[in-house]
Design a protein around this motif. Structure first.
Motif, PDB file in Angstrom:
ATOM      1  N   ALA A 153       0.832  -1.202   0.000  1.00  0.00           N
ATOM      2  CA  ALA A 153       0.000   0.000   0.000  1.00  0.00           C
ATOM      3  C   ALA A 153       0.867   1.253   0.000  1.00  0.00           C
ATOM      4  CB  ALA A 153      -0.927   0.024   1.212  1.00  0.00           C
ATOM      5  N   GLN A 155      -0.415   5.205   0.473  1.00  0.00           N
ATOM      6  CA  GLN A 155      -1.605   6.018   0.690  1.00  0.00           C
ATOM      7  C   GLN A 155      -1.208   7.390   1.244  1.00  0.00           C
ATOM      8  OE1 GLN A 155      -3.430   2.156   2.729  1.00  0.00           O
ATOM      9  NE2 GLN A 155      -4.875   3.865   2.854  1.00  0.00           N
ATOM     10  N   HIS A 228      -7.638   6.594  -6.609  1.00  0.00           N
ATOM     11  CA  HIS A 228      -7.612   5.479  -5.663  1.00  0.00           C
ATOM     12  C   HIS A 228      -7.739   4.190  -6.463  1.00  0.00           C
ATOM     13  CE1 HIS A 228      -8.029   3.806  -1.549  1.00  0.00           C
ATOM     14  NE2 HIS A 228      -8.638   2.829  -2.201  1.00  0.00           N
ATOM     15  N   THR A 244      -2.765  -1.341  -2.887  1.00  0.00           N
ATOM     16  CA  THR A 244      -3.561  -0.118  -2.886  1.00  0.00           C
ATOM     17  C   THR A 244      -2.659   1.063  -3.210  1.00  0.00           C
ATOM     18  OG1 THR A 244      -5.126  -0.958  -1.246  1.00  0.00           O
ATOM     19  CG2 THR A 244      -4.996   1.429  -1.498  1.00  0.00           C
ATOM     20  N   SER A 246      -3.135   5.199  -3.517  1.00  0.00           N
ATOM     21  CA  SER A 246      -4.159   6.214  -3.259  1.00  0.00           C
ATOM     22  C   SER A 246      -3.575   7.595  -3.008  1.00  0.00           C
ATOM     23  CB  SER A 246      -5.001   5.805  -2.045  1.00  0.00           C
ATOM     24  OG  SER A 246      -6.025   6.750  -1.814  1.00  0.00           O
ATOM     25  N   SER A 249      -6.260   9.267   0.694  1.00  0.00           N
ATOM     26  CA  SER A 249      -6.294   8.697   2.033  1.00  0.00           C
ATOM     27  C   SER A 249      -5.738   9.642   3.079  1.00  0.00           C
ATOM     28  CB  SER A 249      -5.498   7.380   2.068  1.00  0.00           C
ATOM     29  OG  SER A 249      -5.457   6.857   3.364  1.00  0.00           O
TER      30      SER A 249
END
Length: 367
Positions: A153, A155, A228, A244, A246, A249
């Motif tokens: 991830a 974010q 996203h 993920t 993004s 966030s």
């Protein structure tokens, strides 16, 4: 075959050029000979700051016969066109990510390089840093057994709060997938091998954003890409991954965890060259930090590896093939988000070999 340090020129005198110029100027196996930019006055100013002897437009630095590699630091929409011009001039090319805007452009770049017997390299080179190289050694040693699954991830709320000209981050070729995805996807491919298919869901939280700093502070600009992205990646014969990416966030997170049959690894931020690298066995009470080995010299070590490989006649690691596979991954993820279906990945690439023990960017090896 030529001998001695490899002549290098940079195209693009923007924010990222400072890191490349500081690092490349400190590597004795390369010589920074030129800096080009559409704004030739800016090119001249930055060249003076870093003692680069030639500045001007692209034609000016391509005319320097000692330049063998051009480092392409232009905006994504110009990557392929600049690369093709450099290849036509007989120069090897190392480009910032992504390799091109789409696979058709990337194919033209790679075909041009093959036609002229030249090499293509591509960022990111963070997978050559101590953190991810140590992770590769840990995986190959069997520390966590067979890789089974990955969670990754990146974010944040996006770069417009700190970047003085963030508009290109929200245009095609940008967004969290194409801007930050290369670090995560390149890291995973270098560790686990190529991806066979992907699936994704994509969304855009806001149609407009606002510049938060610098002379354009308060300027409203459009958002033309998803901000996203949730993706699934299938590594055949190995792990599956959930990732993920993004810019929407409120949680600021950068992580990769690889789960194996005998434990797990927590990798460092793949947009860095350092640690920490953590491991945990199935019966451990907590994570333990692993020692690192390798370089933390920063951006430009991929260019140096290309230069040394040119002289040695060996494959370079941050290759156009690797960058092309990552570009197809991102393109397939974007298509899957639009079509709501799994998308195949047609390219393949071998995971790059680790850097040799003791590889030192600050030691002269070319004479």
């Amino acid at each position: 075959m030529s001998n001695g340090p490899v002549g290098v020129a940079l195209v693009g005198a923007g924010v990222i050029s400072g890191q490349y110029l500081r690092n490349l100027s400190a590597f004795p196996d390369v010589r920074v000979l030129g800096l080009a930019d559409l704004d030739t006055e800016r090119a001249a100013e930055v060249a003076r700051e870093h003692d680069v002897p030639v500045s001007g437009d692209l034609a000016a630095v391509l005319a320097v016969p000692e330049v063998e590699i051009v480092v392409n630091l232009t905006v994504p929409s110009a990557h392929a066109a600049v690369a093709l011009e450099c290849l036509r001039a007989g120069k090897h090319v190392y480009g910032e990510k992504p390799l091109a805007m789409n696979m058709d452009e990337a194919a033209k770049v790679m075909a041009q390089a093959e036609e002229h017997g030249l090499r293509v390299g591509g960022a990111p080179d963070t997978f050559l840093g101590a953190g991810l190289q140590s992770a590769l050694h840990a995986l190959r040693s069997g520390l966590i057994g067979e890789p089974v699954a990955v969670t990754a991830a990146t974010q944040s709320l996006g770069p417009e709060s700190w970047h003085p000209s963030p508009e290109f981050f929200y245009q095609p070729g940008g967004g969290p997938l194409f801007d930050l995805g290369p670090y995560y996807l390149t890291a995973l491919v270098s560790l686990l091998g190529p991806v066979a298919r992907v699936a994704a869901g994509t969304r855009r939280a806001r149609a407009q954003r606002v510049v938060g700093s610098g002379p354009k502070q308060g300027t409203v600009f459009p958002v033309d890409v998803p901000t996203h992205v949730n993706a699934l990646l299938d590594f055949p014969g190995s792990a599956t991954a959930a990732a993920t990416f993004s810019f929407d966030s409120a949680v600021n997170r950068r992580m990769i965890e690889i789960i194996g049959s005998e434990g797990a690894l927590s990798l460092p931020d793949p947009n860095t060259f350092e640690g920490p690298l953590l491991a945990r066995g199935p019966h451990d009470a907590d994570w333990r930090e692993l020692p690192l080995s390798g370089t933390t010299a920063g951006r430009g070590i991929g260019v140096l590896d290309l230069a040394r490989s040119l002289r040695a006649g060996t494959p370079h690691r941050a290759s156009g093939e690797l960058a092309g596979h990552v570009l197809e991954l991102m393109s397939a993820i974007a298509e899957s988000g639009e079509r709501a279906e799994f998308r195949p990945v047609t390219t393949s690439v071998s995971a790059p070999e680790p850097l040799p023990e003791g590889w030192d960017p600050h030691a002269a090896t070319l004479s």
